[in-house]
Design an enzyme around this catalytic site. Structure first.
Site, PDB file in Angstrom:
ATOM      1  N   ARG A 279      41.465  47.448  37.035  1.00 12.06           N
ATOM      2  CA  ARG A 279      42.648  46.968  37.750  1.00 12.06           C
ATOM      3  C   ARG A 279      43.925  47.191  36.936  1.00 12.06           C
ATOM      4  O   ARG A 279      45.003  47.299  37.488  1.00 12.06           O
ATOM      5  CB  ARG A 279      42.493  45.489  38.105  1.00 12.06           C
ATOM      6  CG  ARG A 279      41.553  45.238  39.268  1.00 12.06           C
ATOM      7  CD  ARG A 279      41.832  43.898  39.941  1.00 12.06           C
ATOM      8  NE  ARG A 279      40.921  43.695  41.050  1.00 12.06           N
ATOM      9  CZ  ARG A 279      39.805  42.964  40.994  1.00 12.06           C
ATOM     10  NH1 ARG A 279      39.484  42.363  39.866  1.00 12.06           N
ATOM     11  NH2 ARG A 279      39.038  42.821  42.039  1.00 12.06           N
ATOM     12  N   GLY A 280      43.783  47.234  35.613  1.00 10.79           N
ATOM     13  CA  GLY A 280      44.952  47.484  34.775  1.00 10.79           C
ATOM     14  C   GLY A 280      45.571  48.834  35.082  1.00 10.79           C
ATOM     15  O   GLY A 280      46.793  48.944  35.276  1.00 10.79           O
TER      16      GLY A 280
END
Length: 340
Positions: A279-280
């Site tokens: 998700r980063g």
């Protein structure tokens, strides 16, 4: 007329304001978590943002303000289309809904309409806060104090984009896509990791230390309290410019290009910091694109990556017992080491 404090009149807190604007330009970024000192304007800035959000088109009288441009609609709108009823369209304000800490599960997800049940003997669904927030913003103040069963519920809905209610003989499914905004004081408790990961960006909010800035904040607040209409009118033009800028940025968003080289640097940074999951990278990619669009650029560059990395990564880092450095400092240190 809205009597919220004008967004453009807020002194300082530039990172917090930028994060909210970027989440407005691209709701897919995943919302904003604002953690920091009490009395630093976290709730004020969210309510200020609500006053300048661009209006949206919605199906007239729809409880979930379905987007008429989309093929996927709520069951009630689908039934109307199936029966040959033309869907009328209204222009409405973008929803900004508060979820109070003391809310019951029925209030959040919806429940049976008792008035209709008692007066007409009909089982009818009364939409909750998740329905009202569809296509808008759901704001939770003191989100770190939210009860666990509501946290579980929000995680499920945020992941699926739908709210499913099966109780009291009712079975209802409706769209519930919203930008999740949360604020709180970390000294009063921490967020569960599952909910923390659902936020796209995280902002650390600190009490201003500059004396002149503090005085200016006090003066503007006093002027607002003394004559709200006059103060709002004074800043109306600046707020309108921000709104126009957001609308233009949304139109430019899909045309912004991000090179593979830049994505490699973003992924290398995430790997170096040990950020959980992917998700980063996804958040940085979307946030870089939104920031470039906001600045009127056609291509995202290394400066955009440096600007958004702390926002996207500071809340995704694992705790290192051998390193007591704050998460923001760790991200900035990694940027200096990896990104040239």
């Amino acid at each position: 007329m809205s009597f919220s404090f004008p967004f453009s009149a807020i002194v300082g807190q530039d990172e917090m304001k930028l994060a909210l604007i970027l989440s407005t330009i691209d709701p897919n970024i995943g919302g904003v978590l604002m953690l920091g000192d009490r009395g630093t304007g976290k709730s004020t800035v969210v309510r200020s943002l609500a006053a300048l959000l661009p209006p949206i088109k919605a199906v007239s009288l729809c409880k979930y303000h379905c987007d008429p441009a989309l093929s996927v609609l709520c069951s009630e709108c689908e039934d109307k289309k199936r029966n040959g009823i033309k869907l009328k369209v209204d222009v409405i304000n973008t929803p900004v809904v508060d979820l109070p800490l003391g809310s019951t599960e029925d209030r959040v997800v919806g429940s049976i309409d008792l008035e209709k049940a008692l007066s007409q003997g009909v089982k009818s669904f009364e939409p909750g806060l998740l329905a009202k927030a569809n296509r808008g913003f759901l704001y939770i103040d003191e989100v770190n104090l939210l009860e666990d069963h509501l946290v579980d519920l929000l995680i499920d809905v945020a992941a699926s984009g739908e709210n499913v209610v099966e109780r009291d003989g009712l079975s209802v499914k409706h769209p519930a896509k919203f930008v999740l905004i949360g604020s709180g004081n970390p000294e009063e408790g921490e967020l569960r990791p599952q909910l923390l990961d659902r936020y796209g960006m995280s902002v650390e909010v600190r009490t201003p230390t500059d004396v002149l800035q503090r005085i200016e904040i006090i003066k503007r607040r006093e002027a607002f309290e003394r004559d709200r209409e006059q103060f709002i009118a004074k800043w109306a033009e600046q707020d309108l410019e921000i709104q126009k800028h957001i609308v233009q940025s949304k139109k430019r968003l899909e045309r912004v290009e991000i090179s593979d080289e830049l994505l490699i640097k973003a992924s290398t940074l995430c790997a170096h910091l040990g950020a959980d999951g992917l998700r980063g990278e996804l958040t940085m990619m979307r946030t870089m694109r939104a920031l470039a669009a906001y600045q009127g650029k056609k291509h995202a560059d290394i400066q955009h990556l440096k600007a958004v990395a702390p926002l996207a990564l500071r809340h995704r880092l694992r705790r290192d017992p051998l390193d007591d450095t704050g998460s923001s400092a760790r991200v900035e240190r990694a940027i200096e080491e990896i990104i040239q």
